[in-house]
Design an enzyme around this catalytic site. Structure first.
Site, PDB file in Angstrom:
ATOM      1  N   TYR A  70      31.820  53.380  54.967  1.00  0.00           N
ATOM      2  CA  TYR A  70      32.636  52.188  55.196  1.00  0.00           C
ATOM      3  C   TYR A  70      31.844  51.187  56.047  1.00  0.00           C
ATOM      4  O   TYR A  70      31.458  51.483  57.178  1.00  0.00           O
ATOM      5  CB  TYR A  70      33.927  52.540  55.927  1.00  0.00           C
ATOM      6  CG  TYR A  70      34.955  53.278  55.111  1.00  0.00           C
ATOM      7  CD1 TYR A  70      34.843  53.417  53.727  1.00  0.00           C
ATOM      8  CD2 TYR A  70      36.070  53.846  55.721  1.00  0.00           C
ATOM      9  CE1 TYR A  70      35.785  54.096  52.987  1.00  0.00           C
ATOM     10  CE2 TYR A  70      37.034  54.525  54.984  1.00  0.00           C
ATOM     11  CZ  TYR A  70      36.884  54.649  53.617  1.00  0.00           C
ATOM     12  OH  TYR A  70      37.834  55.317  52.895  1.00  0.00           O
ATOM     13  N   PHE A 225      45.049  53.286  48.316  1.00  0.00           N
ATOM     14  CA  PHE A 225      45.561  52.145  47.552  1.00  0.00           C
ATOM     15  C   PHE A 225      47.081  52.254  47.458  1.00  0.00           C
ATOM     16  O   PHE A 225      47.652  52.218  46.349  1.00  0.00           O
ATOM     17  CB  PHE A 225      44.935  52.075  46.154  1.00  0.00           C
ATOM     18  CG  PHE A 225      43.449  51.866  46.124  1.00  0.00           C
ATOM     19  CD1 PHE A 225      42.759  51.416  47.242  1.00  0.00           C
ATOM     20  CD2 PHE A 225      42.720  52.132  44.975  1.00  0.00           C
ATOM     21  CE1 PHE A 225      41.383  51.224  47.205  1.00  0.00           C
ATOM     22  CE2 PHE A 225      41.349  51.937  44.927  1.00  0.00           C
ATOM     23  CZ  PHE A 225      40.678  51.494  46.046  1.00  0.00           C
ATOM     24  N   PRO A 226      47.791  52.403  48.585  1.00  0.00           N
ATOM     25  CA  PRO A 226      49.232  52.652  48.545  1.00  0.00           C
ATOM     26  C   PRO A 226      50.060  51.485  48.036  1.00  0.00           C
ATOM     27  O   PRO A 226      51.232  51.664  47.711  1.00  0.00           O
ATOM     28  CB  PRO A 226      49.565  52.957  50.013  1.00  0.00           C
ATOM     29  CG  PRO A 226      48.547  52.201  50.787  1.00  0.00           C
ATOM     30  CD  PRO A 226      47.284  52.314  49.971  1.00  0.00           C
ATOM     31  N   LEU A 227      49.439  50.310  47.946  1.00  0.00           N
ATOM     32  CA  LEU A 227      50.144  49.150  47.407  1.00  0.00           C
ATOM     33  C   LEU A 227      49.502  48.649  46.120  1.00  0.00           C
ATOM     34  O   LEU A 227      49.843  47.572  45.625  1.00  0.00           O
ATOM     35  CB  LEU A 227      50.171  48.022  48.449  1.00  0.00           C
ATOM     36  CG  LEU A 227      50.914  48.359  49.744  1.00  0.00           C
ATOM     37  CD1 LEU A 227      50.769  47.229  50.746  1.00  0.00           C
ATOM     38  CD2 LEU A 227      52.387  48.649  49.465  1.00  0.00           C
ATOM     39  N   GLY A 228      48.582  49.454  45.538  1.00  0.00           N
ATOM     40  CA  GLY A 228      47.893  49.021  44.335  1.00  0.00           C
ATOM     41  C   GLY A 228      47.055  47.786  44.610  1.00  0.00           C
ATOM     42  O   GLY A 228      46.799  47.406  45.753  1.00  0.00           O
ATOM     43  N   GLY A 229      46.592  47.153  43.533  1.00  0.00           N
ATOM     44  CA  GLY A 229      45.964  45.849  43.648  1.00  0.00           C
ATOM     45  C   GLY A 229      44.660  45.776  44.394  1.00  0.00           C
ATOM     46  O   GLY A 229      44.138  44.679  44.624  1.00  0.00           O
ATOM     47  N   PRO A 232      40.176  44.892  40.776  1.00  0.00           N
ATOM     48  CA  PRO A 232      40.574  44.149  39.572  1.00  0.00           C
ATOM     49  C   PRO A 232      41.143  45.104  38.522  1.00  0.00           C
ATOM     50  O   PRO A 232      40.600  46.175  38.275  1.00  0.00           O
ATOM     51  CB  PRO A 232      39.257  43.523  39.102  1.00  0.00           C
ATOM     52  CG  PRO A 232      38.415  43.438  40.338  1.00  0.00           C
ATOM     53  CD  PRO A 232      38.770  44.637  41.146  1.00  0.00           C
TER      54      PRO A 232
END
Length: 313
Positions: A70, A225-229, A232
């Protein structure tokens, strides 16, 4: 005590844990932790990055997720500087990839046993500790597809043998898995797996069966990615009409609805939302106190899952 003889401004043990408490590796931790990857966005302001992480800890966060790749090492440097011995924070890192700053994809797989050992050593050196509390083995069995060179197709048993050796040597405290299938987790159970990190959100629920297995086995489920998006082609939770309607009705943000839904799924769900903004951090932690009624949950559960994108190198 601080060097000035005054109590520290606050540690995770002195305030309520966001989202209540969960368990990982035999430790009681806040159900809403902090994913440190976004600290990379503050790479030009190291003091701000340290202050943000301190703020999370002062608000009760005692579970921090990181990786040496990271920010190409910047994030672990910040964690080393920010954490104090009396914070009692569970630090979870991962191996299985290394950063490639100038590549079309900023990561390269590093799956061989010797790569895993090198990754653990790099984390230890950067954090300046003798042991990492939990180390996740990041594989590519599930979720978002990435190119896998032939020399990176490594048998799970060979990888687990190295991870177990590192645990026996005291370099890591416990073993987790990331981006794995249900079959891979079943094969790994004898190694004493304490957590699984997979892509999971309202719009990405292909691993529901794996979540149930983790719940049955008392393994922490830590969705990323708990909220997606985040990439791309990956649908966004906050674009869903049912999420927007729930947020308006509850007087909160769509992102908070998405995080609260995850916490309602099972008691072993632990969240690690990341941000580089203090107000956003506070909103993420506040999601842990949002209660969703049965009608709202039913409307959210009806949202269809979306296919994962494929990344091309």
């Amino acid at each position: 005590m601080t060097s000035q003889g005054m109590p520290a401004s606050g540690t995770a043990s002195q305030v309520a844990r966001p989202g209540g408490t969960g368990t990982m590796a035999g430790r009681t931790v806040s159900r809403v932790g902090y994913g440190a990857m976004q600290l990379e966005r503050l790479s030009n302001d190291r003091d701000a990055a340290v202050a943000l992480l301190r703020h999370a800890i002062d608000l009760g966060v005692d579970h921090v997720d990181t990786a040496q790749f990271y920010g190409h090492g910047f994030v672990n440097d910040v964690i080393r500087e920010a954490l104090r011995p009396d914070d009692d924070v569970l630090v979870v890192s991962k191996v299985g990839a290394v950063s490639v700053p100038d590549g079309p994809i900023p990561l390269r797989l590093a799956q061989r046993p010797e790569d895993l050992r090198a990754g653990v050593e790099a984390n230890l050196a950067a954090l300046q500790v003798e042991r990492i509390d939990v180390m996740n083995l990041r594989r590519v069995d599930s979720g978002i597809s990435v190119p896998v060179p032939d020399d990176q197709v490594i048998d799970l048993d060979d990888q687990l043998a190295e991870m177990i050796a590192l645990r026996d040597e005291g370099k890591i405290g416990a073993i987790g898995l990331s981006s794995v299938s249900q079959d891979v987790l079943r094969r790994a159970l004898p190694a004493g797996i304490v957590c699984v990190q997979n892509v999971h959100s309202l719009v990405a629920r292909e691993d529901d069966d794996l979540l149930r297995l983790c719940t049955d086995e008392q393994i922490a489920w830590v969705p990323y990615f708990p909220l997606g998006g985040a990439l791309p082609g990956l649908a966004k939770v906050t674009d869903e009409p049912a999420v927007l309607a729930a947020a308006e009705r509850l007087g909160c943000t769509p992102a908070q609805v998405g995080l609260a839904w995850l916490l309602h799924r099972a008691p072993n769900v632990l969240l690690i939302p990341g941000t580089a903004d203090a107000a956003h951090l506070e909103a993420n932690l506040a999601a842990g106190s949002i209660v969703l009624d049965e009608e709202t949950l039913a409307a959210l559960d009806a949202i269809p899952t979306r296919p994962f994108p494929t990344l091309h190198g």
